[in-house]
Scaffold this motif. Structure first.
Motif, PDB file in Angstrom:
ATOM      1  N   SER A  16       0.819  -1.205   0.000  1.00  0.00           N
ATOM      2  CA  SER A  16       0.000   0.000   0.000  1.00  0.00           C
ATOM      3  C   SER A  16       0.859   1.263   0.000  1.00  0.00           C
ATOM      4  O   SER A  16       0.587   2.218  -0.744  1.00  0.00           O
ATOM      5  CB  SER A  16      -0.925  -0.005   1.226  1.00  0.00           C
ATOM      6  N   PHE A  17       1.909   1.280   0.804  1.00  0.00           N
ATOM      7  CA  PHE A  17       2.818   2.426   0.808  1.00  0.00           C
ATOM      8  C   PHE A  17       3.473   2.595  -0.561  1.00  0.00           C
ATOM      9  O   PHE A  17       3.617   3.716  -1.060  1.00  0.00           O
ATOM     10  CB  PHE A  17       3.894   2.243   1.887  1.00  0.00           C
ATOM     11  N   LEU A  18       3.887   1.492  -1.170  1.00  0.00           N
ATOM     12  CA  LEU A  18       4.526   1.562  -2.481  1.00  0.00           C
ATOM     13  C   LEU A  18       3.573   2.125  -3.527  1.00  0.00           C
ATOM     14  O   LEU A  18       3.943   2.989  -4.326  1.00  0.00           O
ATOM     15  CB  LEU A  18       5.021   0.184  -2.890  1.00  0.00           C
ATOM     16  N   VAL A  19       2.333   1.642  -3.530  1.00  0.00           N
ATOM     17  CA  VAL A  19       1.327   2.115  -4.492  1.00  0.00           C
ATOM     18  C   VAL A  19       1.091   3.614  -4.323  1.00  0.00           C
ATOM     19  O   VAL A  19       1.020   4.361  -5.309  1.00  0.00           O
ATOM     20  CB  VAL A  19       0.010   1.335  -4.320  1.00  0.00           C
ATOM     21  N   GLN A  20       1.006   4.065  -3.084  1.00  0.00           N
ATOM     22  CA  GLN A  20       0.786   5.483  -2.840  1.00  0.00           C
ATOM     23  C   GLN A  20       1.976   6.318  -3.299  1.00  0.00           C
ATOM     24  O   GLN A  20       1.814   7.424  -3.823  1.00  0.00           O
ATOM     25  CB  GLN A  20       0.505   5.722  -1.357  1.00  0.00           C
ATOM     26  N   GLY A  21       3.190   5.806  -3.116  1.00  0.00           N
ATOM     27  CA  GLY A  21       4.368   6.515  -3.605  1.00  0.00           C
ATOM     28  C   GLY A  21       4.341   6.699  -5.112  1.00  0.00           C
ATOM     29  O   GLY A  21       4.669   7.780  -5.632  1.00  0.00           O
ATOM     30  N   VAL A  22       3.938   5.656  -5.827  1.00  0.00           N
ATOM     31  CA  VAL A  22       3.829   5.744  -7.286  1.00  0.00           C
ATOM     32  C   VAL A  22       2.782   6.781  -7.682  1.00  0.00           C
ATOM     33  O   VAL A  22       3.034   7.649  -8.536  1.00  0.00           O
ATOM     34  CB  VAL A  22       3.464   4.379  -7.883  1.00  0.00           C
ATOM     35  N   ALA A  23       1.604   6.710  -7.074  1.00  0.00           N
ATOM     36  CA  ALA A  23       0.505   7.602  -7.450  1.00  0.00           C
ATOM     37  C   ALA A  23       0.850   9.064  -7.203  1.00  0.00           C
ATOM     38  O   ALA A  23       0.608   9.931  -8.056  1.00  0.00           O
ATOM     39  CB  ALA A  23      -0.754   7.215  -6.668  1.00  0.00           C
ATOM     40  N   VAL A  82      -9.779   5.145  -4.639  1.00  0.00           N
ATOM     41  CA  VAL A  82     -10.217   6.507  -4.974  1.00  0.00           C
ATOM     42  C   VAL A  82      -9.033   7.358  -5.415  1.00  0.00           C
ATOM     43  O   VAL A  82      -9.128   8.135  -6.370  1.00  0.00           O
ATOM     44  CB  VAL A  82     -10.944   7.154  -3.771  1.00  0.00           C
ATOM     45  N   VAL A  83      -7.906   7.217  -4.723  1.00  0.00           N
ATOM     46  CA  VAL A  83      -6.703   7.965  -5.108  1.00  0.00           C
ATOM     47  C   VAL A  83      -6.293   7.601  -6.538  1.00  0.00           C
ATOM     48  O   VAL A  83      -6.016   8.479  -7.371  1.00  0.00           O
ATOM     49  CB  VAL A  83      -5.550   7.677  -4.120  1.00  0.00           C
ATOM     50  N   LEU A  84      -6.241   6.316  -6.835  1.00  0.00           N
ATOM     51  CA  LEU A  84      -5.807   5.886  -8.167  1.00  0.00           C
ATOM     52  C   LEU A  84      -6.793   6.311  -9.254  1.00  0.00           C
ATOM     53  O   LEU A  84      -6.389   6.750 -10.338  1.00  0.00           O
ATOM     54  CB  LEU A  84      -5.632   4.364  -8.175  1.00  0.00           C
ATOM     55  N   LEU A  85      -8.082   6.189  -8.983  1.00  0.00           N
ATOM     56  CA  LEU A  85      -9.087   6.590  -9.974  1.00  0.00           C
ATOM     57  C   LEU A  85      -9.111   8.110 -10.156  1.00  0.00           C
ATOM     58  O   LEU A  85      -9.358   8.605 -11.259  1.00  0.00           O
ATOM     59  CB  LEU A  85     -10.466   6.074  -9.554  1.00  0.00           C
ATOM     60  N   SER A  86      -8.852   8.856  -9.075  1.00  0.00           N
ATOM     61  CA  SER A  86      -8.767  10.314  -9.186  1.00  0.00           C
ATOM     62  C   SER A  86      -7.578  10.718 -10.038  1.00  0.00           C
ATOM     63  O   SER A  86      -7.661  11.657 -10.839  1.00  0.00           O
ATOM     64  CB  SER A  86      -8.648  10.947  -7.794  1.00  0.00           C
ATOM     65  N   LEU A  87      -6.471  10.000  -9.874  1.00  0.00           N
ATOM     66  CA  LEU A  87      -5.305  10.257 -10.720  1.00  0.00           C
ATOM     67  C   LEU A  87      -5.647  10.029 -12.184  1.00  0.00           C
ATOM     68  O   LEU A  87      -5.299  10.836 -13.057  1.00  0.00           O
ATOM     69  CB  LEU A  87      -4.156   9.335 -10.295  1.00  0.00           C
ATOM     70  N   LEU A  88      -6.354   8.945 -12.449  1.00  0.00           N
ATOM     71  CA  LEU A  88      -6.768   8.654 -13.831  1.00  0.00           C
ATOM     72  C   LEU A  88      -7.697   9.743 -14.355  1.00  0.00           C
ATOM     73  O   LEU A  88      -7.607  10.144 -15.522  1.00  0.00           O
ATOM     74  CB  LEU A  88      -7.463   7.289 -13.871  1.00  0.00           C
ATOM     75  N   ALA A  89      -8.575  10.248 -13.487  1.00  0.00           N
ATOM     76  CA  ALA A  89      -9.504  11.312 -13.895  1.00  0.00           C
ATOM     77  C   ALA A  89      -8.759  12.592 -14.242  1.00  0.00           C
ATOM     78  O   ALA A  89      -9.166  13.338 -15.147  1.00  0.00           O
ATOM     79  CB  ALA A  89     -10.521  11.574 -12.783  1.00  0.00           C
ATOM     80  N   VAL A  90      -7.658  12.871 -13.529  1.00  0.00           N
ATOM     81  CA  VAL A  90      -6.840  14.043 -13.861  1.00  0.00           C
ATOM     82  C   VAL A  90      -6.312  13.931 -15.287  1.00  0.00           C
ATOM     83  O   VAL A  90      -6.283  14.918 -16.036  1.00  0.00           O
ATOM     84  CB  VAL A  90      -5.664  14.179 -12.861  1.00  0.00           C
ATOM     85  N   GLY A  91      -5.934  12.730 -15.695  1.00  0.00           N
ATOM     86  CA  GLY A  91      -5.421  12.536 -17.039  1.00  0.00           C
ATOM     87  C   GLY A  91      -6.481  12.453 -18.106  1.00  0.00           C
ATOM     88  O   GLY A  91      -6.207  12.705 -19.287  1.00  0.00           O
ATOM     89  N   ALA A  92      -7.730  12.123 -17.709  1.00  0.00           N
ATOM     90  CA  ALA A  92      -8.781  11.875 -18.701  1.00  0.00           C
ATOM     91  C   ALA A  92      -9.641  13.094 -18.997  1.00  0.00           C
ATOM     92  O   ALA A  92     -10.305  13.149 -20.036  1.00  0.00           O
ATOM     93  CB  ALA A  92      -9.685  10.731 -18.220  1.00  0.00           C
ATOM     94  N   GLY A  93      -9.648  14.080 -18.105  1.00  0.00           N
ATOM     95  CA  GLY A  93     -10.539  15.222 -18.274  1.00  0.00           C
ATOM     96  C   GLY A  93     -10.083  16.181 -19.358  1.00  0.00           C
ATOM     97  O   GLY A  93      -8.977  16.066 -19.905  1.00  0.00           O
ATOM     98  N   TYR A 165      -0.784   7.583 -17.238  1.00  0.00           N
ATOM     99  CA  TYR A 165      -1.358   7.126 -15.971  1.00  0.00           C
ATOM    100  C   TYR A 165      -2.045   5.768 -16.068  1.00  0.00           C
ATOM    101  O   TYR A 165      -2.067   5.002 -15.096  1.00  0.00           O
ATOM    102  CB  TYR A 165      -2.378   8.144 -15.454  1.00  0.00           C
ATOM    103  N   LEU A 166      -2.618   5.466 -17.224  1.00  0.00           N
ATOM    104  CA  LEU A 166      -3.455   4.278 -17.342  1.00  0.00           C
ATOM    105  C   LEU A 166      -2.728   2.970 -17.014  1.00  0.00           C
ATOM    106  O   LEU A 166      -3.253   2.151 -16.247  1.00  0.00           O
ATOM    107  CB  LEU A 166      -4.070   4.207 -18.747  1.00  0.00           C
ATOM    108  N   PRO A 167      -1.532   2.714 -17.534  1.00  0.00           N
ATOM    109  CA  PRO A 167      -0.876   1.438 -17.202  1.00  0.00           C
ATOM    110  C   PRO A 167      -0.636   1.263 -15.703  1.00  0.00           C
ATOM    111  O   PRO A 167      -0.813   0.169 -15.157  1.00  0.00           O
ATOM    112  CB  PRO A 167       0.449   1.513 -17.971  1.00  0.00           C
ATOM    113  N   ALA A 168      -0.239   2.341 -15.031  1.00  0.00           N
ATOM    114  CA  ALA A 168       0.005   2.250 -13.594  1.00  0.00           C
ATOM    115  C   ALA A 168      -1.268   1.914 -12.844  1.00  0.00           C
ATOM    116  O   ALA A 168      -1.280   1.056 -11.944  1.00  0.00           O
ATOM    117  CB  ALA A 168       0.597   3.567 -13.085  1.00  0.00           C
ATOM    118  N   VAL A 169      -2.360   2.565 -13.203  1.00  0.00           N
ATOM    119  CA  VAL A 169      -3.623   2.317 -12.514  1.00  0.00           C
ATOM    120  C   VAL A 169      -4.135   0.909 -12.794  1.00  0.00           C
ATOM    121  O   VAL A 169      -4.623   0.222 -11.889  1.00  0.00           O
ATOM    122  CB  VAL A 169      -4.673   3.376 -12.919  1.00  0.00           C
ATOM    123  N   VAL A 170      -4.000   0.458 -14.037  1.00  0.00           N
ATOM    124  CA  VAL A 170      -4.472  -0.880 -14.404  1.00  0.00           C
ATOM    125  C   VAL A 170      -3.726  -1.956 -13.614  1.00  0.00           C
ATOM    126  O   VAL A 170      -4.312  -2.974 -13.209  1.00  0.00           O
ATOM    127  CB  VAL A 170      -4.288  -1.109 -15.924  1.00  0.00           C
TER     128      VAL A 170
END
Length: 401
Positions: A16-23, A82-93, A165-170
């Motif tokens: 979880s810490f690693l994932v948050q660092g990436v995001a 939510v953090v990961l999907l919000s990151l994706l939304a930043v790239g998709a808007g 962003y998409l590959p990281a989130v997937v």
């Protein structure tokens, strides 16, 4: 079975810490691309950037209330997606209001995620009976390096934010959801003697927590100085090339990872107070070297010292809050976490304002003094559990390999 559950809980929290660092790295290292995509003016950009830590502070406050009813693992399980999907939304808007909503959701979720992750880390460390907190933050640093590398690749090949962003989130979203099955806060493994009035949670007096809050704030002022000003300092003050100006933050992240990877061993052998004191002095020396550096390579050495010194302070501040308030560690961590964002908000404009009004060399002395002030509060890192109404709590730990 108990030992296995704790080991699985520890491994899942590392993930979880690693994932948050990436995001987080994917977001902050692509800020220029976000600004260009949405046409955010230079005048409006600071408001967008400030909104994220402010809302994160709100998320941390809300988490303090939520964990009174549900375990921190539940909060973490649902906020990380939510953090990961919000990151994706930043790239998709494509519209300004869309990025505003996405960043708002990101900020709120990050505050809840940071608080709940560190709550779990503190309780697992208590269950283990030895220092493991730095290892979790080392995973965050590793994730930050990975995220910054992905962001560099996206910028290098001129990829859109969504494609970056998409590959990281997937990959990370299902991994985080799967890992969340093994979250454990370790409280079932630690017996804590009840104190105070029956049925009431122990209080967390702000007066007792205040030294740790100040240390947290000072550490993040130092951290934000590196992340926001190191490249400009090396290029504009020390005369480096644009390419070399990208190195300080990368070196800082690598040394942070290395320091945290071995930091728990230092805490076990020397104690938290000694490790924090040494880290504070080393970080202050780093700022001093940066301030007087005659050239870029010496400045780079100063930022290296900074990474090795600052890296131990934040994880040990969370751990100290857990030791001080073992019966109310979730509350203490949530309140302490707010000062993470206070330091982040204060650091960048403080150094920038002083640099413009005075000099950037002189501005580097301010975080140096603040980091040195940690020495005044170092005893708080070895404090006994706070006393409540004449009694105090002493956790009983289990030995886990």
């Amino acid at each position: 079975m108990t030992d296995a559950r704790l080991r699985h809980g520890r491994a899942s929290l590392v993930l979880s810490f690693l994932v948050q660092g990436v995001a987080f790295a994917l977001l902050v290292t692509r800020i220029p691309a976000i600004q260009d995509r949405y046409g955010i003016s230079d005048g409006l950009l600071p408001a967008f950037l400030a909104a994220v830590p402010i809302l994160a502070g709100v998320g941390s406050v809300v988490t303090e209330k939520v964990v009174a009813r549900v375990r921190p693992g539940v909060v973490l399980r649902w906020t990380q997606p939510v953090v990961l999907l919000s990151l994706l939304a930043v790239g998709a808007g494509g519209e300004l209001w869309q990025v505003a909503v996405a960043l708002g959701a990101f900020g709120l979720a990050v505050g809840a995620l940071d608080a709940s992750m560190n709550m779990l880390g503190v309780s697992l460390q208590r269950a283990y009976g030895r220092s493991i907190m730095l290892g979790f933050h080392a995973a965050y640093s590793l994730g930050g390096i990975a995220g910054a590398t992905m962001a560099w690749a996206g910028a290098h090949w001129d990829l859109s934010l969504l494609v970056s962003y998409l590959p990281a989130v997937v990959v990370l979203l299902p991994a985080a959801l799967l890992g969340s099955r093994w979250y454990t806060d370790g409280k079932s493994e630690v017996a804590v003697a009840p104190v105070g009035e029956e049925g009431k949670r122990p209080a967390v007096p702000f007066k007792l927590l205040m030294p740790l809050c100040l240390v947290m704030c000072f550490a993040y002022i130092g951290d934000s100085t590196v992340s926001n000003w190191s490249a400009k300092y090396l290029q504009d003050v020390l005369g480096s090339s644009e390419q070399m100006a990208t190195l300080p933050y990368n070196v800082y992240m690598v040394t942070t990872l290395l320091g945290r990877a071995v930091g728990d061993i230092g805490v076990r052998r020397l104690g938290a107070v000694t490790v924090v004191r040494c880290g504070s002095v080393l970080a202050a020396c780093g700022f001093a070297v940066v301030a007087v550096a005659p050239g870029a390579w010496v400045g780079l050495f100063g930022f290296t010292l900074l990474g090795l010194g600052l890296c131990v302070i934040v994880p040990q501040t969370f751990a100290a809050a857990g030791r001080m308030f073992p019966g109310a560690s979730d509350v203490a961590v949530a309140r302490l976490n707010i000062f993470n964002y206070v330091g982040f908000l204060v650091g960048s404009p403080l150094v920038g304002g002083l640099g413009d009004a005075w000099s950037y060399r002189g501005a580097m002395l301010v975080p140096m003094v603040l980091v040195l002030a940690t020495l005044v509060y170092a005893r708080s890192f070895g404090a006994e559990p706070a006393r409540y109404g004449g009694g105090h709590e002493r956790p009983r730990t289990v030995d886990v390999g």
